[in-house]
Scaffold this motif. Structure first.
Motif, PDB file in Angstrom:
ATOM      1  N   ASN A   1    -109.884 123.827 -31.315  1.00 59.40           N
ATOM      2  CA  ASN A   1    -110.841 124.853 -31.750  1.00 59.40           C
ATOM      3  C   ASN A   1    -110.144 126.048 -32.397  1.00 59.40           C
ATOM      4  N   THR A   2    -108.890 125.868 -32.788  1.00 59.56           N
ATOM      5  CA  THR A   2    -108.081 126.987 -33.281  1.00 59.56           C
ATOM      6  C   THR A   2    -108.160 127.091 -34.802  1.00 59.56           C
ATOM      7  N   HIS A   3    -108.109 128.320 -35.291  1.00 60.66           N
ATOM      8  CA  HIS A   3    -108.087 128.592 -36.725  1.00 60.66           C
ATOM      9  C   HIS A   3    -106.684 128.983 -37.154  1.00 60.66           C
ATOM     10  N   LEU A   4    -106.291 128.537 -38.334  1.00 62.29           N
ATOM     11  CA  LEU A   4    -105.017 128.918 -38.930  1.00 62.29           C
ATOM     12  C   LEU A   4    -105.286 129.392 -40.348  1.00 62.29           C
ATOM     13  N   LEU A   5    -104.963 130.647 -40.607  1.00 57.73           N
ATOM     14  CA  LEU A   5    -105.196 131.261 -41.915  1.00 57.73           C
ATOM     15  C   LEU A   5    -106.659 131.139 -42.334  1.00 57.73           C
ATOM     16  N   GLY A   6    -107.557 131.317 -41.347  1.00 59.40           N
ATOM     17  CA  GLY A   6    -108.985 131.334 -41.628  1.00 59.40           C
ATOM     18  C   GLY A   6    -109.651 129.979 -41.683  1.00 59.40           C
ATOM     19  N   ARG A   7    -108.911 128.883 -41.499  1.00 54.48           N
ATOM     20  CA  ARG A   7    -109.506 127.550 -41.554  1.00 54.48           C
ATOM     21  C   ARG A   7    -109.381 126.877 -40.193  1.00 54.48           C
ATOM     22  N   ARG A   8    -110.475 126.263 -39.746  1.00 55.59           N
ATOM     23  CA  ARG A   8    -110.472 125.599 -38.450  1.00 55.59           C
ATOM     24  C   ARG A   8    -109.759 124.266 -38.553  1.00 55.59           C
ATOM     25  N   LEU A   9    -108.762 124.059 -37.700  1.00 58.11           N
ATOM     26  CA  LEU A   9    -107.995 122.821 -37.713  1.00 58.11           C
ATOM     27  C   LEU A   9    -108.824 121.683 -37.123  1.00 58.11           C
ATOM     28  N   VAL A  10    -108.829 120.557 -37.791  1.00 59.14           N
ATOM     29  CA  VAL A  10    -109.508 119.345 -37.320  1.00 59.14           C
ATOM     30  C   VAL A  10    -108.423 118.349 -36.917  1.00 59.14           C
ATOM     31  N   LEU A  11    -108.356 118.065 -35.624  1.00 62.21           N
ATOM     32  CA  LEU A  11    -107.272 117.235 -35.099  1.00 62.21           C
ATOM     33  C   LEU A  11    -107.811 115.876 -34.667  1.00 62.21           C
ATOM     34  N   GLU A  12    -107.044 114.827 -34.974  1.00 65.69           N
ATOM     35  CA  GLU A  12    -107.368 113.471 -34.544  1.00 65.69           C
ATOM     36  C   GLU A  12    -106.075 112.731 -34.248  1.00 65.69           C
ATOM     37  N   PHE A  13    -106.147 111.830 -33.275  1.00 65.26           N
ATOM     38  CA  PHE A  13    -105.003 110.963 -33.026  1.00 65.26           C
ATOM     39  C   PHE A  13    -104.929 109.912 -34.113  1.00 65.26           C
ATOM     40  N   VAL A  14    -103.719 109.612 -34.550  1.00 61.65           N
ATOM     41  CA  VAL A  14    -103.512 108.594 -35.577  1.00 61.65           C
ATOM     42  C   VAL A  14    -103.597 107.229 -34.926  1.00 61.65           C
ATOM     43  N   ASN A  15    -104.498 106.394 -35.443  1.00 64.06           N
ATOM     44  CA  ASN A  15    -104.639 105.036 -34.932  1.00 64.06           C
ATOM     45  C   ASN A  15    -103.460 104.211 -35.420  1.00 64.06           C
ATOM     46  N   GLU A  16    -102.785 103.554 -34.491  1.00 67.76           N
ATOM     47  CA  GLU A  16    -101.617 102.773 -34.861  1.00 67.76           C
ATOM     48  C   GLU A  16    -101.970 101.645 -35.819  1.00 67.76           C
ATOM     49  N   GLU A  17    -103.228 101.143 -35.713  1.00 63.19           N
ATOM     50  CA  GLU A  17    -103.614 100.038 -36.572  1.00 63.19           C
ATOM     51  C   GLU A  17    -104.061 100.514 -37.947  1.00 63.19           C
ATOM     52  N   ALA A  18    -104.339 101.813 -38.065  1.00 66.11           N
ATOM     53  CA  ALA A  18    -104.832 102.329 -39.337  1.00 66.11           C
ATOM     54  C   ALA A  18    -103.690 102.504 -40.321  1.00 66.11           C
TER      55      ALA A  18
END
Length: 485
Positions: A425-442
């Protein structure tokens, strides 16, 4: 000034016709009433046939809007005034904001993100300890009695907020965390909350303007607990899994539990449709279709083809079993049996162990919506506070500008989970970071981009080679010579 027209809706259509015929043209408080039949609200939905006649570009635009409106999204209700966050942290440390941020430093934005993360974590802990359901913030549906009050300056007290909202009705509770950057105001009646929302939205308070947002539905655990849940199941996870599929095949004439197991569901059947079918049954409490993560669409779920329905008493569950066994839902005949929770416990533990083993391999996080000004140093400073990083990457375009996303790979899955929970839920330089785990199969986006760049380079070399050899006579050329210049 009041409008000179009104709407009246009757439960019975005949009553509306009688009122229309009797009152049209009558005098009322010195005015002549003119009554007209109202029409249904116009909708501008387009069907598949009309959509197919539009240009392809317009079709894609309409479909994107439809998908965006129908899909679930995460709204960041805990966003806070950045100045209030820094003032709160600086006040606790006993230093000035300039000393905290150090304008001469190059990582001031990272320090601000760390401060916001700390305040958000503290706010969540405070709300949870006061009966707020934190998971409710992930829902899209809003409630009608509670209001989120945001963007007010640091130093505003709960008493000042109460004095502003008191004139609109009876306040049941007002929660303000120690950081003093956000508050929740709950009214006794929905109409009072609606008046407060209209009256206080964008009202200036001190040096800031109040931002109001309707709180999500079922925000407080205390209000959700008195629902008709059975005492033995209130607040506990039922822990069902596919073991009930085999247990349901065994004949059982009597129902010794208040929970029914429903299988042979159509995979396209939604939980809302399932509840709509079972809700009219006597004693029905709640129901849920078991789902699993969709490996092809991260963040989405797939139906597992079976569900559970809870009832108040065993007799009501027995009656529901007799009524719904063989019922056809979405072209599938339901198979309803009594649930066997005891046999399911071991299978559920095995499933959780497998899920933990899969989660243990998740160490890489993809960071989306990353500001283009953010560097690898900023990412390492921000994420490195939650564990040891194996690598940090920020892919770039041909002109060496950022692509708007990056990767942070941790040494252990526990450290990656900590970073995910803290920074989602953190913002960096005014933009909200969207975090996801990288799927190993992707497919790794960065590797895919590198592969495409290499392919484009090879095609350009072939075009140059063809241009040089297409003319008359022989010409001397060097393949790949532009890379040595």
């Amino acid at each position: 000034m009041t409008l000179s027209f009104a709407y009246v809706q009757y439960c019975d259509a005949d009553a509306a016709v009688d009122a229309y015929q009797t009152l049209d043209g009558k005098h009322f408080q010195g005015r002549l009433l003119h009554i007209l039949p109202a029409s249904a609200k116009k909708t501008y939905k387009i069907d598949e046939y009309e959509l197919s006649k539009l240009p392809l570009k317009k079709q894609r635009e309409i479909k994107r809007k439809q998908n965006a409106s129908g899909s679930t999204f995460s709204w960041n209700s805990l966003y806070m005034n950045a100045d209030a966050v820094m003032s709160s942290v600086a006040g606790r440390l006993g230093v000035s904001k300039s000393d905290l941020l150090d304008p001469t430093s190059s990582d001031a934005a990272v320090k601000q993100a760390h401060a916001e993360t700390h305040v958000i974590q503290e706010t969540k802990a405070y709300f949870a300890s006061n009966g707020v359901n934190i998971d409710a913030f992930k829902q899209r549906e809003r409630g009608n009695t509670a209001i989120l009050v945001k963007n007010f300056s640091y130093g505003v007290t709960s008493a000042e907020l109460r004095s502003l909202f008191d004139p609109y009705g009876k306040i049941i509770r007002l929660l303000m965390p120690p950081s003093g950057t956000i508050a929740i105001v709950e009214f006794a009646h929905p109409d009072e909350a609606q008046k407060a929302f209209k009256g206080m939205a964008y009202r200036r308070m001190g040096d800031s303007i109040l931002f109001l947002e309707k709180a999500p539905k079922n925000l407080f655990d205390a209000s959700a607990a008195p629902r008709t849940l059975a005492p033995e199941t209130r607040g506990k996870d039922q822990g069902f899994s596919t073991a009930d599929t085999f247990a349901a095949d065994e004949p059982d004439d009597s129902v010794g539990t208040t929970t029914l197991f429903v299988k042979n569901l159509n995979f396209s059947t939604t939980n809302e449709k399932f509840l709509e079918v079972f809700r009219p049954l006597d004693g029905f409490i709640t129901g849920r279709i078991k789902t699993k993560p969709d490996p092809k669409r991260p963040g989405q779920t797939l139906s597992m083809g079976f569900a559970f329905a809870d009832f108040k008493t065993k007799g009501q569950a027995q009656a529901a079993l007799a009524a719904m066994n063989g019922y056809k839902l979405d072209q599938h005949e339901l198979l309803v049996r009594a649930s066997h929770k005891g046999k399911d416990a071991a299978e559920e533990r095995r499933r959780e162990d497998n899920a933990k083993k899969v989660a243990a391999r998740r160490t890489k996080i993809i960071i989306k919506n990353l500001p283009f000004q953010a560097t690898k140093k900023d990412i390492r400073s921000l994420f490195g506070a939650y564990g040891q990083l194996r690598s940090v990457r920020v892919p770039q375009k041909f002109d060496h500008s950022a692509r708007g996303f990056g990767f942070a790979d941790f040494v252990s899955a526990r450290e990656a989970e900590n970073a995910m929970d803290a920074l989602k839920n953190t913002h960096l330089l005014g933009r909200r970071l969207v975090l996801e785990f990288v799927n190993e199969e992707a497919v790794d986006p960065e590797e895919e981009l590198a592969r495409l760049e290499k392919k484009v380079g090879e095609q350009m070399d072939r075009v140059k080679l063809q241009q040089l050899t297409s003319g008359a006579g022989r010409k001397k050329f060097t393949v790949g010579g532009q890379e040595e210049e």
